[in-house]
Each structure stands twice: as structure tokens, then as C-alpha cells.
Scaffold this motif. Structure first.
Motif, PDB file in Angstrom:
ATOM      1  N   PHE A 205     -26.573 -13.246 -20.410  1.00 47.71           N
ATOM      2  CA  PHE A 205     -27.485 -12.199 -20.869  1.00 47.71           C
ATOM      3  C   PHE A 205     -28.929 -12.703 -20.966  1.00 47.71           C
ATOM      4  N   THR A 206     -29.118 -14.007 -21.046  1.00 40.79           N
ATOM      5  CA  THR A 206     -30.453 -14.563 -21.253  1.00 40.79           C
ATOM      6  C   THR A 206     -31.102 -15.053 -19.965  1.00 40.79           C
ATOM      7  N   ASN A 207     -30.416 -14.916 -18.844  1.00 39.22           N
ATOM      8  CA  ASN A 207     -30.960 -15.327 -17.551  1.00 39.22           C
ATOM      9  C   ASN A 207     -30.942 -14.121 -16.616  1.00 39.22           C
ATOM     10  N   PRO A 208     -32.093 -13.543 -16.299  1.00 37.79           N
ATOM     11  CA  PRO A 208     -32.098 -12.330 -15.469  1.00 37.79           C
ATOM     12  C   PRO A 208     -31.515 -12.548 -14.081  1.00 37.79           C
ATOM     13  N   ALA A 209     -31.727 -13.730 -13.496  1.00 34.71           N
ATOM     14  CA  ALA A 209     -31.180 -13.997 -12.169  1.00 34.71           C
ATOM     15  C   ALA A 209     -29.655 -14.027 -12.214  1.00 34.71           C
ATOM     16  N   GLU A 210     -29.105 -14.692 -13.220  1.00 31.27           N
ATOM     17  CA  GLU A 210     -27.649 -14.752 -13.366  1.00 31.27           C
ATOM     18  C   GLU A 210     -27.090 -13.380 -13.741  1.00 31.27           C
ATOM     19  N   TRP A 211     -27.837 -12.634 -14.525  1.00 38.52           N
ATOM     20  CA  TRP A 211     -27.431 -11.283 -14.903  1.00 38.52           C
ATOM     21  C   TRP A 211     -27.316 -10.386 -13.668  1.00 38.52           C
ATOM     22  N   LEU A 212     -28.280 -10.469 -12.772  1.00 40.24           N
ATOM     23  CA  LEU A 212     -28.257  -9.669 -11.548  1.00 40.24           C
ATOM     24  C   LEU A 212     -27.156 -10.138 -10.602  1.00 40.24           C
ATOM     25  N   ARG A 213     -26.997 -11.444 -10.475  1.00 38.74           N
ATOM     26  CA  ARG A 213     -25.948 -11.984  -9.604  1.00 38.74           C
ATOM     27  C   ARG A 213     -24.568 -11.567 -10.100  1.00 38.74           C
ATOM     28  N   THR A 214     -24.354 -11.676 -11.396  1.00 39.10           N
ATOM     29  CA  THR A 214     -23.064 -11.295 -11.975  1.00 39.10           C
ATOM     30  C   THR A 214     -22.800  -9.804 -11.786  1.00 39.10           C
ATOM     31  N   GLY A 215     -23.836  -8.988 -11.984  1.00 42.21           N
ATOM     32  CA  GLY A 215     -23.686  -7.553 -11.775  1.00 42.21           C
ATOM     33  C   GLY A 215     -23.315  -7.221 -10.341  1.00 42.21           C
ATOM     34  N   PHE A 216     -23.930  -7.922  -9.371  1.00 44.89           N
ATOM     35  CA  PHE A 216     -23.590  -7.684  -7.967  1.00 44.89           C
ATOM     36  C   PHE A 216     -22.130  -8.023  -7.707  1.00 44.89           C
ATOM     37  N   MET A 217     -21.675  -9.160  -8.227  1.00 42.13           N
ATOM     38  CA  MET A 217     -20.283  -9.569  -8.018  1.00 42.13           C
ATOM     39  C   MET A 217     -19.313  -8.558  -8.610  1.00 42.13           C
ATOM     40  N   ILE A 218     -19.652  -8.042  -9.784  1.00 40.97           N
ATOM     41  CA  ILE A 218     -18.746  -7.117 -10.469  1.00 40.97           C
ATOM     42  C   ILE A 218     -18.672  -5.785  -9.736  1.00 40.97           C
ATOM     43  N   TYR A 219     -19.828  -5.211  -9.434  1.00 42.16           N
ATOM     44  CA  TYR A 219     -19.851  -3.850  -8.890  1.00 42.16           C
ATOM     45  C   TYR A 219     -19.623  -3.791  -7.387  1.00 42.16           C
ATOM     46  N   SER A 220     -19.617  -4.927  -6.718  1.00 43.23           N
ATOM     47  CA  SER A 220     -19.280  -4.948  -5.296  1.00 43.23           C
ATOM     48  C   SER A 220     -17.809  -5.284  -5.069  1.00 43.23           C
ATOM     49  N   GLY A 221     -17.071  -5.539  -6.162  1.00 42.93           N
ATOM     50  CA  GLY A 221     -15.645  -5.813  -6.044  1.00 42.93           C
ATOM     51  C   GLY A 221     -15.311  -7.265  -5.829  1.00 42.93           C
ATOM     52  N   TYR A 222     -16.287  -8.151  -6.033  1.00 45.94           N
ATOM     53  CA  TYR A 222     -16.056  -9.585  -5.828  1.00 45.94           C
ATOM     54  C   TYR A 222     -15.939 -10.332  -7.155  1.00 45.94           C
ATOM     55  N   SER A 223     -15.565  -9.647  -8.215  1.00 49.10           N
ATOM     56  CA  SER A 223     -15.557 -10.273  -9.542  1.00 49.10           C
ATOM     57  C   SER A 223     -14.572 -11.442  -9.622  1.00 49.10           C
ATOM     58  N   SER A 224     -13.580 -11.476  -8.740  1.00 48.79           N
ATOM     59  CA  SER A 224     -12.612 -12.572  -8.757  1.00 48.79           C
ATOM     60  C   SER A 224     -13.276 -13.907  -8.424  1.00 48.79           C
ATOM     61  N   THR A 225     -14.398 -13.858  -7.690  1.00 43.76           N
ATOM     62  CA  THR A 225     -15.095 -15.103  -7.344  1.00 43.76           C
ATOM     63  C   THR A 225     -15.796 -15.717  -8.546  1.00 43.76           C
ATOM     64  N   LEU A 226     -15.954 -14.949  -9.627  1.00 42.24           N
ATOM     65  CA  LEU A 226     -16.602 -15.475 -10.825  1.00 42.24           C
ATOM     66  C   LEU A 226     -15.686 -16.369 -11.640  1.00 42.24           C
ATOM     67  N   GLY A 227     -14.366 -16.256 -11.412  1.00 45.66           N
ATOM     68  CA  GLY A 227     -13.426 -17.084 -12.149  1.00 45.66           C
ATOM     69  C   GLY A 227     -12.851 -16.366 -13.360  1.00 45.66           C
ATOM     70  N   PRO A 228     -11.852 -16.965 -13.989  1.00 44.56           N
ATOM     71  CA  PRO A 228     -11.170 -16.329 -15.124  1.00 44.56           C
ATOM     72  C   PRO A 228     -12.050 -16.154 -16.361  1.00 44.56           C
ATOM     73  N   VAL A 229     -13.147 -16.928 -16.448  1.00 40.96           N
ATOM     74  CA  VAL A 229     -14.031 -16.819 -17.616  1.00 40.96           C
ATOM     75  C   VAL A 229     -14.604 -15.405 -17.734  1.00 40.96           C
ATOM     76  N   TYR A 230     -14.850 -14.773 -16.602  1.00 42.18           N
ATOM     77  CA  TYR A 230     -15.506 -13.468 -16.593  1.00 42.18           C
ATOM     78  C   TYR A 230     -14.516 -12.304 -16.479  1.00 42.18           C
ATOM     79  N   TYR A 231     -13.219 -12.549 -16.684  1.00 46.67           N
ATOM     80  CA  TYR A 231     -12.243 -11.473 -16.498  1.00 46.67           C
ATOM     81  C   TYR A 231     -12.477 -10.322 -17.477  1.00 46.67           C
ATOM     82  N   GLU A 232     -12.507 -10.624 -18.765  1.00 48.14           N
ATOM     83  CA  GLU A 232     -12.731  -9.575 -19.760  1.00 48.14           C
ATOM     84  C   GLU A 232     -14.138  -8.999 -19.648  1.00 48.14           C
TER      85      GLU A 232
END
Length: 270
Positions: A205-232
Motif C-alpha cells: 500500500f505504501t509503494n505506488p509502483a508495487e500497488w499498480l503492479r499488484t493490481g495488474f496481476m490481480i485484475y488480469s487473472g495472473y494473481s497466482s504469479t504473486l505467490g500464496p502470500v497474496y491469496y487472501e
């Protein structure tokens, strides 16, 4: 309102006459075309997260913040150093209008460059069947420009001159895009698993670049590449409430720096 429109129009004309902005537009378009040509003529069409998607994502999240921060912050610091800002204070244009006008002119100038770059990519895609543009990348670019344009104005207000502004911009860019990842890796060597998991989520939440990257992974259907930490984390932000929260937080990254910039300029004025 008319004065604000005139100011925005003047800033956009100044932006389009900026050689650095023009060179960045050429570089950005060239890289997009190069990566797209490799995807079209060397790789089969696929809907998964590939090296092509990663390459485009890296170009967007490395080049856009770098040039947006430097060009935007130099725009403010140049006004202050050249005494143009002192002259602007004699006009019936308040500080909020000044910072908002700067933000709008930066945003639309960079969006014009994005439209041109992605326009060439769409033209390339029209030559090959089975390939399509990931429009989420385009909207990610728009969000990146909006957030880092706002941050660039804040940096320009904090700087005392153009050299200071450039140094601050490069420092902020290096921290968000480079140092942040190494900081996470170093924390992983000294912090326990559960604590590290919570820290990674909070730091997102405190890094805009990481926030945007994470959002892209989630909403493009690639959230599995983020690892189990980001499951919930991913599950929540895929819900309607989570999407609303994501938009609100992204908006705060734009609004808050502008209000802080307005406060700083008022302090400088007094």
C-alpha cells in the motif's frame, strides 16, 4: 475556470515543446513496437502471463515513473527558480488551481504520448490474427501517469532548484522501483514468515509502483504469479467491495500529494 483553462493550455503547449518529453515519446513508442514485433512474429498467441507481458509491464513501470517524475518536478522547480512562480502569484490564480493545472497538463500530455504509442501497437496487431492488445496494460499506464504526475508536483514543490528537483526525482524513482524489492528480500532474512507476510502486504500500500503492479496481476487473472502470500489479498480485491477500495486508494495516491503540494507552496508564499 477560464483562467485555469488558459493556464492548462499554456502548460500543455510548453510540455509539447519540451525536447525531453519528445525524446521520451520516441523511446517509449520504439520499445513498445520492438516488444510487440517480437511477440507477433516470433511467439505464438497465448493468454497466459508470458515474457512479452512481463516486458511490457517492466517498460511501463520503469520508464513512465522515471520520465513523469523528472519532467513534472522540473516543471515546478523551473517556475520557482526562474521567478515565473512569483509572477504567477500576482495573477488571480490560487495555489490549488496552480497545482491542479500542472497535474492536468502533465496527465493529458503523457496520455497523448501513450495513445500514440499504443496506437502503433494496435496497428501492428491488426496485421496478425490471433493476437490482441491487453487493454489492462493501457489502463495501467494511465494510472501510472496519474499517480506519478501527482508525486512529481510534490517533489517539485519540495525542491529548492532544478538540480535538487532532479536528484529528488531520481531518488524517489530508485526507491520505489529498485530499493524496495531489495529491502523486502533483506527483511526476509531476519523476519519470521507470518510477520514478513503481513509486512509485505502493508508495504504494498505504501509503494505506488508495487500497488499498480499488484493490481495488474490481480485484475488480469495472473494473481497466482504473486505467490500464496497474496491469496487472501487477491480474493478480497476481486470482490466488488475490493475493486471499489482499490480505486479509492489509487485516487488517494493522486489527491494527497496535490494537497500537500498546495500546503507547501502556501508556506513558501508566506
Amino acid at each position: 475556470m477560464n483562467k485555469l483553462k488558459v493556464f492548462i493550455s499554456s502548460e500543455q503547449k510548453s510540455m509539447f515543446r519540451n525536447r525531453t518529453f519528445f525524446l521520451f515519446g520516441l523511446l517509449f513508442t520504439f520499445l513498445l513496437m520492438t516488444i510487440t514485433s517480437i511477440q507477433l512474429f516470433s511467439l505464438p498467441p497465448t493468454a497466459s502471463f508470458t515474457r512479452f507481458s512481463a516486458s511490457i509491464l517492466n517498460v511501463l513501470l520503469f520508464l513512465l515513473p522515471l520520465f513523469t517524475l523528472t519532467i513534472g518536478s522540473l516543471s515546478i522547480s523551473t517556475d520557482v527558480e526562474s521567478k515565473w512562480f512569483s509572477l504567477m502569484k500576482t495573477y488571480p490564480l490560487n495555489m490549488m488551481s496552480y497545482t491542479t493545472g500542472k497535474l492536468i497538463s502533465l496527465f493529458f500530455s503523457f496520455c497523448t504520448m501513450l495513445i500514440i504509442g499504443f496506437g502503433f501497437v494496435i496497428l501492428f496487431y491488426s496485421l496478425q490474427r490471433g493476437h490482441h492488445l491487453d487493454w489492462l496494460l493501457f489502463f495501467l499506464s494511465i494510472g501510472t501517469v496519474a499517480i506519478f504526475s501527482s508525486l512529481s508536483i510534490l517533489i517539485g514543490c519540495l525542491a529548492t532548484n532544478r538540480i535538487h528537483s532532479l536528484s529528488l526525482s531520481l531518488t524517489v524513482w530508485a526507491f520505489f522501483l529498485l530499493i524496495y524489492d531489495y529491502m523486502i528480500m533483506s527483511l526476509g532474512t531476519i523476519v519470521s514468515g507470518n510477520l514478513l507476510k503481513n509486512m509485505v502486504i502493508v508495504l504494498t500500500f505504501t509503494n505506488p509502483a508495487e500497488w499498480l503492479r499488484t493490481g495488474f496481476m490481480i485484475y488480469s487473472g495472473y494473481s497466482s504469479t504473486l505467490g500464496p502470500v497474496y491469496y487472501e489479498f487477491s480474493s478480497f480485491f476481486l470482490s466488488p467491495i475490493g475493486m471499489t477500495v482499490y480505486v479509492i486508494i489509487s485516487g488517494l495516491w493522486v489527491v494527497i500529494p496535490i494537497f500537500i503540494s498546495n500546503f507547501i507552496l502556501k508556506r513558501k508564499e508566506s
